[in-house]
Design a protein around this motif. Sequence first.
Motif, PDB file in Angstrom:
ATOM      1  N   ILE A  40       0.805  -1.234  -0.007  1.00 53.59           N
ATOM      2  CA  ILE A  40       0.031   0.007  -0.126  1.00 53.59           C
ATOM      3  C   ILE A  40       0.931   1.224  -0.113  1.00 53.59           C
ATOM      4  O   ILE A  40       0.535   2.286  -0.624  1.00 53.59           O
ATOM      5  N   MET A  41       1.973   1.196   0.757  1.00 53.43           N
ATOM      6  CA  MET A  41       2.768   2.495   1.019  1.00 53.43           C
ATOM      7  C   MET A  41       3.755   2.588  -0.453  1.00 53.43           C
ATOM      8  O   MET A  41       4.130   3.690  -0.449  1.00 53.43           O
ATOM      9  N   SER A  42       3.968   1.684  -0.940  1.00 57.27           N
ATOM     10  CA  SER A  42       4.992   1.766  -2.057  1.00 57.27           C
ATOM     11  C   SER A  42       4.195   2.312  -3.477  1.00 57.27           C
ATOM     12  O   SER A  42       5.011   2.824  -4.042  1.00 57.27           O
ATOM     13  N   ASP A  43       3.228   2.051  -3.457  1.00 58.78           N
ATOM     14  CA  ASP A  43       2.300   2.559  -4.586  1.00 58.78           C
ATOM     15  C   ASP A  43       1.400   4.043  -4.239  1.00 58.78           C
ATOM     16  O   ASP A  43       0.280   3.546  -3.866  1.00 58.78           O
ATOM     17  N   HIS A  44       2.008   4.964  -4.406  1.00 58.51           N
ATOM     18  CA  HIS A  44       1.100   6.278  -4.153  1.00 58.51           C
ATOM     19  C   HIS A  44       0.031   6.339  -4.912  1.00 58.51           C
ATOM     20  O   HIS A  44      -1.114   6.841  -3.989  1.00 58.51           O
ATOM     21  N   LYS A  45      -0.098   6.004  -6.092  1.00 63.23           N
ATOM     22  CA  LYS A  45      -1.380   6.202  -6.775  1.00 63.23           C
ATOM     23  C   LYS A  45      -2.351   5.269  -6.310  1.00 63.23           C
ATOM     24  O   LYS A  45      -3.620   5.570  -6.033  1.00 63.23           O
ATOM     25  N   ASN A  46      -2.049   4.020  -5.931  1.00 61.27           N
ATOM     26  CA  ASN A  46      -2.889   3.140  -5.341  1.00 61.27           C
ATOM     27  C   ASN A  46      -3.417   3.492  -4.131  1.00 61.27           C
ATOM     28  O   ASN A  46      -4.711   3.229  -3.640  1.00 61.27           O
ATOM     29  N   TYR A  47      -2.386   3.977  -3.316  1.00 60.05           N
ATOM     30  CA  TYR A  47      -2.635   4.532  -1.582  1.00 60.05           C
ATOM     31  C   TYR A  47      -3.738   5.570  -2.043  1.00 60.05           C
ATOM     32  O   TYR A  47      -4.840   5.538  -1.164  1.00 60.05           O
ATOM     33  N   HIS A  48      -3.698   6.682  -2.838  1.00 61.75           N
ATOM     34  CA  HIS A  48      -4.810   7.538  -3.005  1.00 61.75           C
ATOM     35  C   HIS A  48      -6.037   6.984  -3.516  1.00 61.75           C
ATOM     36  O   HIS A  48      -7.166   7.662  -2.934  1.00 61.75           O
ATOM     37  N   ILE A  49      -5.972   6.124  -4.348  1.00 60.47           N
ATOM     38  CA  ILE A  49      -7.278   5.502  -4.731  1.00 60.47           C
ATOM     39  C   ILE A  49      -7.943   4.738  -3.458  1.00 60.47           C
ATOM     40  O   ILE A  49      -9.176   5.059  -3.366  1.00 60.47           O
ATOM     41  N   LEU A  50      -7.311   3.885  -2.883  1.00 60.19           N
ATOM     42  CA  LEU A  50      -7.793   3.374  -1.852  1.00 60.19           C
ATOM     43  C   LEU A  50      -8.277   4.335  -0.672  1.00 60.19           C
ATOM     44  O   LEU A  50      -9.340   4.254  -0.069  1.00 60.19           O
ATOM     45  N   SER A  51      -7.608   5.494  -0.348  1.00 59.54           N
ATOM     46  CA  SER A  51      -7.796   6.398   0.733  1.00 59.54           C
ATOM     47  C   SER A  51      -9.405   7.131   0.158  1.00 59.54           C
ATOM     48  O   SER A  51     -10.103   7.140   1.016  1.00 59.54           O
ATOM     49  N   LYS A  52      -9.247   7.377  -1.027  1.00 59.81           N
ATOM     50  CA  LYS A  52     -10.559   8.136  -1.601  1.00 59.81           C
ATOM     51  C   LYS A  52     -11.936   7.311  -1.402  1.00 59.81           C
ATOM     52  O   LYS A  52     -12.883   7.749  -0.930  1.00 59.81           O
ATOM     53  N   ASN A  53     -11.520   6.037  -1.787  1.00 57.66           N
ATOM     54  CA  ASN A  53     -12.663   4.925  -1.785  1.00 57.66           C
ATOM     55  C   ASN A  53     -13.044   4.803  -0.294  1.00 57.66           C
ATOM     56  O   ASN A  53     -14.191   4.413   0.036  1.00 57.66           O
ATOM     57  N   CYS A  54     -12.192   4.717   0.672  1.00 54.34           N
ATOM     58  CA  CYS A  54     -12.351   4.392   1.884  1.00 54.34           C
ATOM     59  C   CYS A  54     -13.326   5.494   2.736  1.00 54.34           C
ATOM     60  O   CYS A  54     -14.307   5.347   3.232  1.00 54.34           O
ATOM     61  N   PHE A  55     -12.806   6.923   2.296  1.00 58.80           N
ATOM     62  CA  PHE A  55     -13.543   8.065   2.692  1.00 58.80           C
ATOM     63  C   PHE A  55     -15.034   8.161   2.280  1.00 58.80           C
ATOM     64  O   PHE A  55     -16.108   8.353   2.907  1.00 58.80           O
ATOM     65  N   ASP A  56     -15.274   7.537   0.709  1.00 60.76           N
ATOM     66  CA  ASP A  56     -16.410   7.549   0.254  1.00 60.76           C
ATOM     67  C   ASP A  56     -17.356   6.702   0.861  1.00 60.76           C
ATOM     68  O   ASP A  56     -18.486   6.471   1.072  1.00 60.76           O
ATOM     69  N   PHE A  57     -16.856   5.154   0.984  1.00 58.11           N
ATOM     70  CA  PHE A  57     -17.475   4.190   1.611  1.00 58.11           C
ATOM     71  C   PHE A  57     -17.847   4.444   3.053  1.00 58.11           C
ATOM     72  O   PHE A  57     -19.112   4.149   3.140  1.00 58.11           O
ATOM     73  N   SER A  58     -16.994   4.997   3.784  1.00 59.22           N
ATOM     74  CA  SER A  58     -17.421   5.486   5.271  1.00 59.22           C
ATOM     75  C   SER A  58     -18.631   6.567   5.123  1.00 59.22           C
ATOM     76  O   SER A  58     -19.703   6.383   5.971  1.00 59.22           O
ATOM     77  N   LYS A  59     -18.574   7.555   4.265  1.00 63.38           N
ATOM     78  CA  LYS A  59     -19.406   8.639   4.060  1.00 63.38           C
ATOM     79  C   LYS A  59     -20.789   7.860   3.773  1.00 63.38           C
ATOM     80  O   LYS A  59     -22.008   8.366   4.314  1.00 63.38           O
ATOM     81  N   SER A  60     -20.812   7.014   2.521  1.00 61.48           N
ATOM     82  CA  SER A  60     -22.119   6.633   2.226  1.00 61.48           C
ATOM     83  C   SER A  60     -22.617   5.397   3.277  1.00 61.48           C
ATOM     84  O   SER A  60     -23.935   5.189   3.295  1.00 61.48           O
TER      85      SER A  60
END
Length: 89
Positions: A40-60
């Motif tokens: 997760i930490m080695s791929d910054h693009k993947n991290y940001h995608i996962l992070s945004k998805n986590c935020f959206d998932f939590s919100k919904s």
Amino acid sequence: ASGLPIIVTKECKVENVEKNKIGYHINHDPKQIIEKFQFIMSDHKNYHILSKNCFDFSKSNFDIINITKEYRKNLIEITSGVKYSDNWI
């Protein structure tokens, strides 16, 4: 809710972690925890995608307004006749 990707064991009650792209399921193996964390930490693009998805998932799924609406809907179904509800067996 803060956008932190999750790593959970397969026995955890959180379902569809990988399908929703919010993190990864692992076995009870400390090596897998380290491997997934490093991945997760080695791929910054993947991290940001996962992070945004986590935020959206939590919100919904866990936003108090959404939970209240679902709770209200269930109460109405219960008080108006469970046998006619689509959500109850």
